[in-house]
Enzyme design. Structure first.
Site, short mmCIF file in Angstrom:
data_model
loop_
_atom_site.label_atom_id
_atom_site.label_comp_id
_atom_site.label_asym_id
_atom_site.label_seq_id
_atom_site.Cartn_x
_atom_site.Cartn_y
_atom_site.Cartn_z
N LYS A 1 0.81 -1.20 0.00
CA LYS A 1 0.00 0.00 0.00
C LYS A 1 0.85 1.26 0.00
CE LYS A 1 -3.54 -1.99 3.05
NZ LYS A 1 -4.07 -1.90 4.42
N GLY A 2 2.08 1.12 0.45
CA GLY A 2 2.90 2.29 0.80
C GLY A 2 3.10 3.32 -0.28
N GLU B 1 8.11 2.52 -5.94
CA GLU B 1 8.17 1.91 -4.61
C GLU B 1 8.36 3.01 -3.58
OE1 GLU B 1 7.35 -0.09 -2.58
OE2 GLU B 1 8.76 -1.74 -2.28
N ASP B 2 7.76 2.83 -2.41
CA ASP B 2 7.94 3.81 -1.35
C ASP B 2 9.34 3.72 -0.76
OD1 ASP B 2 7.42 1.30 -0.34
OD2 ASP B 2 5.87 1.90 1.06
N ASP C 1 14.41 -1.41 1.50
CA ASP C 1 15.07 -1.68 2.77
C ASP C 1 16.07 -2.82 2.53
OD1 ASP C 1 15.33 -1.49 5.61
OD2 ASP C 1 13.92 -3.11 5.88
N LYS D 1 17.10 2.68 2.20
CA LYS D 1 17.93 2.43 3.38
C LYS D 1 19.07 1.48 2.96
CE LYS D 1 14.41 1.40 6.38
NZ LYS D 1 13.86 0.97 7.68
N ASP E 1 3.41 3.04 6.93
CA ASP E 1 2.68 2.78 8.16
C ASP E 1 3.51 2.06 9.21
OD1 ASP E 1 2.82 0.21 6.82
OD2 ASP E 1 1.38 -0.48 8.31
N ARG F 1 0.00 6.50 8.01
CA ARG F 1 0.14 6.67 6.56
C ARG F 1 -0.26 8.07 6.10
NH1 ARG F 1 0.97 1.61 4.15
NH2 ARG F 1 -0.17 -0.10 5.07
#
Ligand code: 5GP
Length: 174
Positions: A42-43, A98-99, A102, A130, A158, A164
């Site tokens: 969802k990000g 993409e948000d 990681d 990151k 979130d 969010r």
């Protein structure tokens, strides 16, 4: 309300500036094309919504939902496509939105999955990165911000479905 301590990392204005910079790069690189932008839910929905309104090239939009089997804060490495693609990928210029990258496992898996569908080109745009957490190599063609090794929330991201809606980016202090 929230018991977690949130520390502001990027203001709404800083995020807007970086999204505009990414949009400019995309406008330049995709001139004369009709790319398919694929957001990972969802990000990415907030980022996608802001980004596409700054684009001057015509785009098609779709979303997929991927899930890892881990808990909220740890990726297990096993990924599955929960809601699949409706758009044809073969022969398209595909740009994945993409948000946050990681460990790289989620998007790495998805890029491999897409590559097998033979797009004409395949690139990745990630607002947050990151790199210190990376477990598999990921090429990010359009990158917004580098983050420290902290759990980030806000701007679509979130923690257990909270935060969010925040227009800024925060990290959760342990
Ligand atoms: P990966 O470890 O596979 O690169 O990250 C997969 C997903 O974990 C991201 O798409 C995102 O949904 C979530 N994630 C990773 N780091 C963070 C973070 O700092 N904050 C939030 N809210 N989600 C994160």
């Amino acid at each position: 309300m929230p018991a977690e301590q949130l520390k502001l990392l990027f203001t709404e204005e800083e995020i807007r500036g970086q999204v505009a910079k990414l949009a400019q790069e995309i406008n330049r690189d995709y001139q004369g094309q009709y790319p398919l932008l694929l957001g990972i839910l969802k990000g990415s929905f907030v980022f996608m919504a802001d980004l596409i309104r700054l684009l001057e090239v015509p785009v098609e939009i779709d979303f997929v939902t991927l899930a890892s089997y881990g808990s909220a804060r740890v990726t297990s490495g096993k990924i599955r496509v929960v809601k699949g693609l409706r758009s044809a990928v073969k022969g398209r210029d595909v740009l994945v939105i993409e948000d946050i990258v990681d460990t790289g496992l989620t998007v790495g898996y998805f890029m491999d999955y897409l590559r097998r569908k033979k797009p004409s080109s395949l690139k990745l745009c990630a607002l947050f990165d990151k790199p210190s957490r990376r477990e598999v190599p990921v090429d990010i063609d359009y990158r917004g911000f580098i983050l420290p090794d902290k759990f980030a929330v806000g701007y679509g991201l979130d923690f257990n479905e909270r935060f969010r809606h925040l227009p800024e980016l925060y990290v959760i202090e342990d």
